[in-house]
Scaffold this active site. Sequence first.
Site, short mmCIF file in Angstrom:
data_model
loop_
_atom_site.label_atom_id
_atom_site.label_comp_id
_atom_site.label_asym_id
_atom_site.label_seq_id
_atom_site.Cartn_x
_atom_site.Cartn_y
_atom_site.Cartn_z
N GLY A 1 -15.23 3.81 4.01
CA GLY A 1 -14.09 4.60 3.52
C GLY A 1 -13.46 4.01 2.28
N GLN A 2 -14.16 3.10 1.61
CA GLN A 2 -13.59 2.50 0.39
C GLN A 2 -13.22 3.59 -0.62
OE1 GLN A 2 -16.06 -0.39 -1.70
NE2 GLN A 2 -14.35 -1.03 -2.99
N HIS B 1 -10.56 -5.86 -3.08
CA HIS B 1 -9.21 -6.16 -2.58
C HIS B 1 -9.24 -6.41 -1.09
CE1 HIS B 1 -9.83 -1.81 -2.35
NE2 HIS B 1 -9.04 -1.81 -1.29
N ASN C 1 -12.99 -3.28 2.58
CA ASN C 1 -13.92 -2.17 2.66
C ASN C 1 -14.96 -2.31 1.57
OD1 ASN C 1 -12.72 -0.77 4.86
ND2 ASN C 1 -11.13 0.02 3.48
N HIS D 1 -7.00 -5.91 2.36
CA HIS D 1 -5.83 -5.33 3.03
C HIS D 1 -5.26 -6.38 3.98
CE1 HIS D 1 -6.78 -0.93 2.27
NE2 HIS D 1 -7.96 -1.48 2.00
N ASP E 1 0.85 -1.20 0.00
CA ASP E 1 0.00 0.00 0.00
C ASP E 1 0.88 1.24 0.00
OD1 ASP E 1 -3.23 0.51 1.02
OD2 ASP E 1 -1.83 2.18 1.06
N ILE E 2 0.47 2.24 -0.78
CA ILE E 2 1.27 3.47 -0.91
C ILE E 2 1.24 4.31 0.37
CG2 ILE E 2 -0.50 5.08 -1.80
CD1 ILE E 2 1.50 5.82 -4.04
#
Length: 112
Positions: A92-93, A99, A86, A101, A29-30
């Site tokens: 908060g998607q 996907h 999410n 996390h 994740d960025i």
Amino acid sequence: MDDLFVRIINGEIPSKKVFENDKVYAFEDINPKAPVHVLVVHKEPTENINDTGLDKAYIYSDLFLAAREIAKKLNIDKTGFRTIINSGPDSGQEVYHMHVHILGGKKMQNLV
Ligand code: 5GP
């Protein structure tokens, strides 16, 4: 136009790959929320859980079996890790491409 994660899978947007097989692509994740924060993305795009029914139940097994392998590969299987999907605005998607996390590498607060 392809969504962000399709462009990452296709290599149009660079990513730090962690794992790949014919079903999923996983990368860092960025904006990591833990020392290990990996996104496991299905190559067949559905939006989220609302959009992934019985006819596409394999998507869940593909994602979670990959998450299991990734946790082992990153040595967080024994210390523990959290998986989050999410679905929709209140969650908060941000990216509407299914996907999981994977968060680990530190002791996390209980959410539930
Ligand atoms: P969501 O909120 O949709 O469940 O999660 C989307 C995740 O994608 C967020 O944690 C966000 O940091 C991550 N993300 C957004 N854009 C990029 C990107 O360009 N590259 C990477 N590696 N992660 C991204």
